[in-house]
Each structure stands twice: as C-alpha cells, then as structure tokens.
Design a protein around this motif. Structure first.
Motif, PDB file in Angstrom:
ATOM      1  N   GLY A 111       0.851  -1.191   0.000  1.00 36.99           N
ATOM      2  CA  GLY A 111       0.000   0.000   0.000  1.00 36.99           C
ATOM      3  C   GLY A 111       0.884   1.237   0.000  1.00 36.99           C
ATOM      4  O   GLY A 111       2.082   1.168   0.334  1.00 36.99           O
ATOM      5  N   SER A 112       0.300   2.367  -0.382  1.00 35.86           N
ATOM      6  CA  SER A 112       1.134   3.575  -0.358  1.00 35.86           C
ATOM      7  C   SER A 112       1.287   4.091   1.064  1.00 35.86           C
ATOM      8  O   SER A 112       2.170   4.893   1.350  1.00 35.86           O
ATOM      9  CB  SER A 112       0.570   4.650  -1.289  1.00 35.86           C
ATOM     10  N   GLN A 113       0.438   3.604   1.978  1.00 32.41           N
ATOM     11  CA  GLN A 113       0.606   3.992   3.386  1.00 32.41           C
ATOM     12  C   GLN A 113       1.991   3.579   3.891  1.00 32.41           C
ATOM     13  O   GLN A 113       2.667   4.334   4.586  1.00 32.41           O
ATOM     14  CB  GLN A 113      -0.495   3.332   4.233  1.00 32.41           C
ATOM     15  N   TYR A 137      -4.137  14.411   4.563  1.00 36.55           N
ATOM     16  CA  TYR A 137      -4.530  13.009   4.775  1.00 36.55           C
ATOM     17  C   TYR A 137      -4.114  12.539   6.181  1.00 36.55           C
ATOM     18  O   TYR A 137      -2.926  12.571   6.522  1.00 36.55           O
ATOM     19  CB  TYR A 137      -3.872  12.167   3.677  1.00 36.55           C
ATOM     20  N   ASN A 191      -7.090  14.140  -0.739  1.00 33.38           N
ATOM     21  CA  ASN A 191      -7.831  13.640   0.409  1.00 33.38           C
ATOM     22  C   ASN A 191      -7.341  14.479   1.583  1.00 33.38           C
ATOM     23  O   ASN A 191      -6.136  14.483   1.834  1.00 33.38           O
ATOM     24  CB  ASN A 191      -7.506  12.158   0.652  1.00 33.38           C
ATOM     25  N   ASP A 219       2.087  12.535  -3.048  1.00 41.52           N
ATOM     26  CA  ASP A 219       1.188  11.394  -2.867  1.00 41.52           C
ATOM     27  C   ASP A 219       0.118  11.477  -3.964  1.00 41.52           C
ATOM     28  O   ASP A 219      -0.747  12.356  -3.946  1.00 41.52           O
ATOM     29  CB  ASP A 219       0.568  11.472  -1.463  1.00 41.52           C
ATOM     30  N   ALA A 221      -2.299   9.347  -4.822  1.00 47.39           N
ATOM     31  CA  ALA A 221      -3.289   8.276  -4.632  1.00 47.39           C
ATOM     32  C   ALA A 221      -4.490   8.390  -5.580  1.00 47.39           C
ATOM     33  O   ALA A 221      -5.098   7.393  -5.947  1.00 47.39           O
ATOM     34  CB  ALA A 221      -3.770   8.280  -3.181  1.00 47.39           C
ATOM     35  N   TYR A 222      -4.830   9.643  -5.965  1.00 43.14           N
ATOM     36  CA  TYR A 222      -6.045   9.836  -6.785  1.00 43.14           C
ATOM     37  C   TYR A 222      -5.734  10.298  -8.210  1.00 43.14           C
ATOM     38  O   TYR A 222      -6.649  10.634  -8.960  1.00 43.14           O
ATOM     39  CB  TYR A 222      -6.982  10.834  -6.079  1.00 43.14           C
ATOM     40  N   SER A 250      -0.278   4.230  -5.955  1.00 49.84           N
ATOM     41  CA  SER A 250      -1.028   3.099  -5.412  1.00 49.84           C
ATOM     42  C   SER A 250      -1.984   2.543  -6.457  1.00 49.84           C
ATOM     43  O   SER A 250      -2.499   3.290  -7.287  1.00 49.84           O
ATOM     44  CB  SER A 250      -1.839   3.613  -4.213  1.00 49.84           C
ATOM     45  N   SER A 252      -4.629   1.041  -5.231  1.00 49.71           N
ATOM     46  CA  SER A 252      -5.825   0.851  -4.401  1.00 49.71           C
ATOM     47  C   SER A 252      -7.085   1.433  -5.023  1.00 49.71           C
ATOM     48  O   SER A 252      -8.160   0.863  -4.908  1.00 49.71           O
ATOM     49  CB  SER A 252      -5.625   1.494  -3.025  1.00 49.71           C
ATOM     50  N   LYS A 253      -6.974   2.574  -5.669  1.00 50.03           N
ATOM     51  CA  LYS A 253      -8.179   3.254  -6.149  1.00 50.03           C
ATOM     52  C   LYS A 253      -8.547   2.866  -7.582  1.00 50.03           C
ATOM     53  O   LYS A 253      -9.593   3.267  -8.075  1.00 50.03           O
ATOM     54  CB  LYS A 253      -7.994   4.779  -6.057  1.00 50.03           C
ATOM     55  N   ARG A 260      -3.283  -4.320  -1.562  1.00 46.22           N
ATOM     56  CA  ARG A 260      -2.220  -3.587  -0.861  1.00 46.22           C
ATOM     57  C   ARG A 260      -0.989  -3.353  -1.744  1.00 46.22           C
ATOM     58  O   ARG A 260       0.141  -3.715  -1.378  1.00 46.22           O
ATOM     59  CB  ARG A 260      -1.799  -4.298   0.451  1.00 46.22           C
TER      60      ARG A 260
HETATM   61  C1  PLP Z   1      -4.024  10.489   0.099  1.00 46.10           C
HETATM   62  C2  PLP Z   1      -3.865   9.046   0.406  1.00 46.10           C
HETATM   63  N1  PLP Z   1      -2.651   8.515   0.435  1.00 46.10           N
HETATM   64  C3  PLP Z   1      -2.452   7.225   0.709  1.00 46.10           C
HETATM   65  C4  PLP Z   1      -3.508   6.386   0.996  1.00 46.10           C
HETATM   66  C5  PLP Z   1      -3.226   4.963   1.335  1.00 46.10           C
HETATM   67  O1  PLP Z   1      -3.667   4.121   0.376  1.00 46.10           O
HETATM   68  P1  PLP Z   1      -3.094   2.654   0.140  1.00 46.10           P
HETATM   69  O2  PLP Z   1      -2.225   2.334   1.314  1.00 46.10           O
HETATM   70  O3  PLP Z   1      -4.281   1.798   0.036  1.00 46.10           O
HETATM   71  O4  PLP Z   1      -2.307   2.729  -1.118  1.00 46.10           O
HETATM   72  C6  PLP Z   1      -4.804   6.883   0.971  1.00 46.10           C
HETATM   73  C7  PLP Z   1      -5.946   6.015   1.292  1.00 46.10           C
HETATM   74  O5  PLP Z   1      -7.069   6.365   1.310  1.00 46.10           O
HETATM   75  C8  PLP Z   1      -4.991   8.254   0.671  1.00 46.10           C
HETATM   76  O6  PLP Z   1      -6.203   8.808   0.670  1.00 46.10           O
END
Ligand code: PLP
Length: 412
Positions: A111-113, A137, A191, A219, A221-222, A250, A252-253, A260
């Motif tokens: 995941g990017s987290q 975020y 976010n 980041d 993510a979107y 990521s 994820s979206k 992950r």
């Molecule tokens: C801005 C941002 N960065 C990172 C993440 C983490 O995402 P993931 O770990 O699923 O890649 C999210 C998850 O909602 C996010 O909104």
C-alpha cells in the motif's frame, strides 16, 4: 482446552517503550472511528465503490499465476519488489501518468501507506520541519507525528496549497536559521479536500524546493481518477528536473485496496536508502498480489477499468454537488473536485462538526469531522464527505438530512 488470556489481569502498558506509548496515544486520539450502522447513509468512509473491482478477471488470473509461477509466488522475494511486476508498472506509469522511470528508481510497497511511513522513518528527525497542507490526509499525518517533527501548515484554496504562503513561511524560517526538510502534498484530487494544485503552483512549488532545499513527497493516490479530463495536470514528478520529488503511488483506487499494492518512484539513491526500512517493516510485499497485478497491468485490465470508475464517480460527484448547492447553507464554502473521492465543506458558522456528528447520526447520516485532518486540530467547522461509496439516491437523501441538521443547530 481454551485459554482465556485476556482474563489475566496485567497492565501491559507498563511494558511499553516510550515510543510505543506515544504512537498509541496519537492513534487513539487521531484515528477515524465512525459510528457505523447499516441504517445510516455514510459519507464517512474512504472506500472505493466495490462494483469497480474486476473480480472475475482476478479469479482467473489468480489461478493462472499459481499454475504458471506457483513456487515463486509462494516463496520469499526481494524487498524491492518482483521484476516482472515492476516492469509492467513502469510501462503503466508512463502510459497513464506520463512518468518515465526505470527499474532502479522503483520500490514496491505494501500500500502507499507503507511508502509514506518508510519515507518518514528515513527523512524525518524529531524536531525537524515538515510542511503539510491544511487539511491533509490523516494517516500520513499520523505516520509523520510518530517521528515527532514540527509541522508547518499551508492553507489551501480551490487551486490547492497556497504556495505564496509556503514561500513566506520558508523565508521566515530561513531568517531564523532553520529550514523545512520535507514537504508532503496530495496535489491531485486531494484527500480530504478534493482540490487540485494548479500547474502554476506546481511549478512554483518545485522552484521553492530548489531555492529552499527540501524534498517533496508527492502522494498521487487519486491521480488516476481525474474525471474532468480537460482539467488534467501532470504529476509533479513528471515536471521535476531537479530530483526533488519522491513520488508515492497506489493501485488501491484503480484496482482494489485489499491487494495492498503501492510504490515509490524516486532518484536511485533515495530508493536505496528506503530499502532497509522496507525490509525491516515486512521483508517484502506479498508476491502473490504482485504477480497477479503484473498480469492485470499487462492485459490492460486497469486501463479498461479506469474509464468505468471515472464515469461512475463523475455521476456521483455531480449528484453530491447538485444536492449541496440546493440544500447546504449559503455561508458555506465547498470544493468542486475534478476527481478523487471527496468533497470538503467549510460551514463558516460557529458549529463544531465533531459535536454535530452525534445528532447527524441520530438522523441517519454521517460524515467525517474535519478537525482530524489538521496537524493543529483547527477546522472545527469543516467536514469531509465521501461520494464514491453511497448510491446516487443515498447522496440526495443524505445531503438533505445533513442540511436539516445544520439548520436546526444554527436555529437553536
Ligand atoms: C491520500 C492518500 N494517500 C495514501 C492512501 C493509502 O492508500 P493505500 O495504502 O491503500 O495505497 C490513501 C488512502 O485512502 C490516501 O487517501
């Protein structure tokens, strides 16, 4: 025989490290716990629409992966990630985001987290300065908080982070002989706010990174779910010629969050510096999901899925904006995201959205109070609304309910 370990009365907190105690207190204080209930309309989550998950393709490919690569898939693998996946990812990032990179510049993360966490571990000291958007975020804030840095908050408007204010703050710090080490930004469909950093501000930000000598965590993510394509802006990484950007991405979206799969793209030296932290965290990201994703990317499944995701989310965003325009009080300011999953409302009245939540819940609608997205707990009158998870009908009904709760609170 069952052993009921939880019945043993020991205060385990006295065994904690100081750091452990500190991080536990942060997460207890700043995590998003919602009043979930089936009977309420939830704008609180940050979940993608599950109808966008390509389950049939994933089922077929999972079997194929086990048939063709079974022994590798189930084995330990390198910390950087699996070459087959990284190669596909590099091609994908070029096609969909215009990012030109190579094997030496990528590390796969869980995941990017995890990407944000290991960057913070490598590049933040206790007391060093990190600049962040206000709001930003929350889980990134918590990863940073755990390193005990000093935060510099930069306000946002419709064009994203106000880089003129950033410049003022950087100058002020310099006059005191201090400097920012890192800047974290979600420049595209942020976010929690949904705003996107304009191209002029992107260029300004990169100039400031050079002039004031700091690294930028971008980041993204979107970045793959921008619905208003005429408003597309390139990622910072693709217009950075000075090696200042650590890009965090990521799947994820655009695929599924449950797999992950995150990644970092950065100069080789930075990637090398991050590898030990990745190894300490989890040795490597599961090989199974990397192999599956390699084939998913090769077959173009994500690229075919993205337009579908965008069209679903565009309709939902439009429905939410329309309902907000019709129902939400006039004094409020709200964002008009060009992509992503969230709309941000600042009520501009003396209402604490954290306190209002209980009442909203009792009327069948929930949101996330904005305070948690500020490093300094400002933003008492703000809230984040997610538009991707609820249905269009729920969006209309939910915003009307929310509006009534706000008006009642004002008239009290
Ligand atoms: C801005 C941002 N960065 C990172 C993440 C983490 O995402 P993931 O770990 O699923 O890649 C999210 C998850 O909602 C996010 O909104």
């Amino acid at each position: 025989m069952k052993i009921f370990v939880d019945k043993v009365m020991i205060d385990y907190r006295r065994f904690r490290s100081k750091d452990g105690d500190y991080v536990a207190s942060i997460v207890a204080r700043y995590s998003l716990t919602f009043l979930e209930d089936r009977n309420v309309i939830s704008f609180a989550g940050g979940l993608p629409d599950p109808s966008t998950f390509p389950i049939d393709d994933l089922k077929r490919i999972a079997v194929e992966v086990l048939d063709s690569y079974g022994y590798d898939v189930l084995q330990y693998m390198p910390s950087r990630g699996i070459s087959m996946y990284i190669k596909e990812l590099i091609d994908f990032l070029y096609r969909v985001r215009g990012i030109k990179t190579s094997m030496d510049n990528v590390i796969v993360t869980t995941g990017s987290q995890q990407a944000i966490d290991i960057i913070a571990r490598m590049y933040l000291d206790e007391g060093s300065y990190i600049a962040v958007e206000e709001p930003t975020y929350i889980a990134a804030l918590n990863a940073f908080r755990a390193r005990r840095p000093r935060f510099i908050g930069i306000p946002i408007d419709d064009d994203g982070m106000k880089t003129d204010i950033l410049e003022e703050k950087l100058r002020e710090l310099r006059s005191k002989g201090e400097k920012v080490n890192l800047l974290y930004t979600v420049p595209t469909a942020q976010n929690p706010s949904g705003v996107t950093l304009s191209i002029d501000r992107r260029k300004h930000l990169l100039e400031l990174a050079e002039e004031y000598d700091f690294l930028i965590i971008e980041d993204d993510a979107y970045g793959l779910i921008i619905f208003d394509e005429d408003k597309y802006v390139p990622p910072l990484l693709s217009i950075d010629y000075s090696g200042r950007v650590i890009y965090v991405g990521s799947l994820s979206k655009v695929l599924t969050p449950g797999m992950r799969l995150g990644h970092i793209v950065a100069p080789r030296e930075i990637i090398e510096s991050l590898e030990p932290f990745k190894q300490i965290a989890d040795l490597h990201t599961p090989a199974f999901t990397q192999y599956i994703a390699a084939i998913v990317l090769r077959e173009g499944i994500v690229e075919r899925n993205i337009p579908r995701i965008k069209s679903i989310y565009r309709l939902k965003r439009d429905a939410m904006l329309k309902a907000i325009e019709e129902h939400i009080i006039e004094s409020a300011w709200w964002t008009k995201p060009i992509g992503g999953m969230f709309i941000w409302i600042k009520l501009n009245v003396e209402i604490d959205t954290e306190k209002l939540l209980q009442k909203a819940f009792s009327r069948g609608v929930i949101y996330v109070p904005g305070k948690g997205f500020y490093h300094n707990e400002n933003g008492f009158d703000t809230m984040r609304l997610n538009f991707t998870y609820p249905t269009i009908t729920e969006i209309g009904i939910g915003i009307e309910k929310l509006s009534k709760v706000i008006i009642e609170e004002i008239n009290q």
